[in-house]
Design an enzyme around this catalytic site. Structure first.
Site, PDB file in Angstrom:
ATOM      1  N   SER A  46       0.843  -1.205   0.000  1.00 50.80           N
ATOM      2  CA  SER A  46       0.000   0.000   0.000  1.00 50.80           C
ATOM      3  C   SER A  46       0.873   1.247   0.000  1.00 50.80           C
ATOM      4  CB  SER A  46      -0.922   0.009   1.231  1.00 50.80           C
ATOM      5  OG  SER A  46      -0.183  -0.211   2.420  1.00 50.80           O
ATOM      6  N   ASP A  84       5.418  -7.322   2.568  1.00 49.43           N
ATOM      7  CA  ASP A  84       4.747  -7.790   1.347  1.00 49.43           C
ATOM      8  C   ASP A  84       5.725  -8.137   0.231  1.00 49.43           C
ATOM      9  OD1 ASP A  84       2.069  -7.728   1.981  1.00 49.43           O
ATOM     10  OD2 ASP A  84       1.727  -5.721   1.161  1.00 49.43           O
ATOM     11  N   LYS A 113       4.621 -11.727   3.164  1.00 55.24           N
ATOM     12  CA  LYS A 113       3.195 -11.891   2.868  1.00 55.24           C
ATOM     13  C   LYS A 113       2.981 -11.950   1.363  1.00 55.24           C
ATOM     14  CE  LYS A 113      -0.040  -8.444   3.722  1.00 55.24           C
ATOM     15  NZ  LYS A 113      -0.635  -8.145   2.409  1.00 55.24           N
ATOM     16  N   GLU A 115      -0.281 -12.629  -1.722  1.00 56.59           N
ATOM     17  CA  GLU A 115      -1.727 -12.673  -1.971  1.00 56.59           C
ATOM     18  C   GLU A 115      -2.084 -13.904  -2.803  1.00 56.59           C
ATOM     19  OE1 GLU A 115      -2.953  -8.950  -3.748  1.00 56.59           O
ATOM     20  OE2 GLU A 115      -2.002  -7.783  -2.157  1.00 56.59           O
ATOM     21  N   GLU A 182      -9.130  -9.476   3.830  1.00 56.05           N
ATOM     22  CA  GLU A 182      -9.468  -8.087   3.500  1.00 56.05           C
ATOM     23  C   GLU A 182     -10.852  -8.000   2.854  1.00 56.05           C
ATOM     24  OE1 GLU A 182      -6.355  -5.921   1.538  1.00 56.05           O
ATOM     25  OE2 GLU A 182      -7.661  -4.210   1.092  1.00 56.05           O
TER      26      GLU A 182
HETATM   27  O1  KIV Z   1      -0.413  -3.374   1.683  1.00 51.91           O
HETATM   28  C1  KIV Z   1      -1.093  -3.316   2.718  1.00 51.91           C
HETATM   29  O2  KIV Z   1      -1.180  -2.275   3.375  1.00 51.91           O
HETATM   30  C2  KIV Z   1      -1.795  -4.508   3.147  1.00 51.91           C
HETATM   31  C3  KIV Z   1      -2.911  -4.361   4.141  1.00 51.91           C
HETATM   32  C4  KIV Z   1      -3.697  -5.589   4.269  1.00 51.91           C
HETATM   33  C5  KIV Z   1      -2.474  -3.981   5.471  1.00 51.91           C
HETATM   34  O3  KIV Z   1      -1.507  -5.570   2.701  1.00 51.91           O
END
Ligand code: KIV
Length: 265
Positions: A46, A84, A113, A115, A182
């Site tokens: 983000s 991420d 993390k 997706e 989310e």
């Molecule tokens: O990129 C981000 O901010 C996220 C949110 C779920 C916190 O992945």
């Protein structure tokens, strides 16, 4: 002071203590969040929107993520750091491993993390094989915004709710140790949290998740543009940023946030 461990976060779930998570992108904010009771950071892609001014997370690069993650790690001592993997950085098993190793070794992350559901199982297994802890991310997956046709609530019909639930189980089975959900109905967030044994962190997934995360700039009311239903400005009614962070942590711990008005049905 030593950092929280995944075992401690797992114990929080077992003992019913809510986990307070916020995004962090730089050392100054990381230090403030760390000092005021945040249990974990997500160094989220983000940052593409809130730091870089893009209209999605898609332009964010691996170098961006390594840079911001390292800043956050340097600025903090206690909180668990989840970083991420950005768009197109985990398209093959080999690429996934190399990029995750960069986030851990150069970016100081404790966990990476990514997706997606079933299509990520091989990537996840490879990371686990190399002792890299993994956080999954289901529901609204911002890196798939083009396929999804926008930032929309997911899991509202029976089929898509069942797909998200099955994906969550498969990711846990493959070895993820935290799951972010989310923008899904609160009832689905509750069900998945009950079914999984690992901590489930919600953002627009209802109050029954094991913990909550918000983009820190949203939590402080300084993000511009569209405001999602789940966003609450915790700076309102407080005198300074540190009080706002403490108010967020307290509201999460006491299950006062998200309220019904911040949740999808
Ligand atoms: O990129 C981000 O901010 C996220 C949110 C779920 C916190 O992945």
């Amino acid at each position: 002071m030593s950092r929280l461990t995944i075992k401690e976060l797992q114990n929080m779930k077992s003992q019913g203590e809510k986990i307070a998570v916020l995004t962090a992108y730089d050392a100054s904010f990381a230090s403030l969040l760390d000092d005021n009771g945040v249990d974990a950071f997500i160094v989220g892609d983000s940052l593409g929107m809130v730091c870089q001014g893009h209209d999605s997370t898609l332009p964010v690069t691996m170098d961006d993520m390594v840079y911001h993650s390292a800043n956050v790690a340097r600025g903090s001592q206690r909180s668990y750091v989840i970083t991420d993997l950005p768009y197109q950085s985990y398209t093959t098993v080999k690429q996934t491993l190399e990029n995750a190793q960069r986030l851990i070794n150069e970016g100081g992350a404790q966990m990476v993390k990514l997706e997606g559901g079933q299509q990520q199982l091989e990537n996840i297994k490879e990371l686990i094989k190399h002792n890299i802890p993994v956080c999954g991310h289901l529901g609204l997956e911002p890196q798939s915004v083009k396929e999804l046709g926008g930032y929309k609530v997911q899991g509202r019909d029976e089929d898509s709710a069942a797909r998200i639930l099955n994906d969550a189980k498969a990711l846990q089975q493959a070895g993820i140790q935290i799951l972010v959900l989310e923008c899904i109905p609160a009832s689905l967030g509750k069900l998945i949290t009950e079914v999984l044994s690992i901590p489930v962190i919600g953002i627009g997934a209802g109050v029954d998740c094991d913990g909550q995360v918000l983009v820190t700039y949203d939590m402080l009311g300084i993000s511009r543009g569209h405001k999602a239903k789940f966003v609450k400005n915790f700076l309102q009614g407080q005198n300074d940023i540190e009080s706002a962070i403490r108010a967020y942590v307290e509201a999460v711990k006491k299950s006062q946030y998200p309220a019904l008005e911040h949740s999808y049905q």
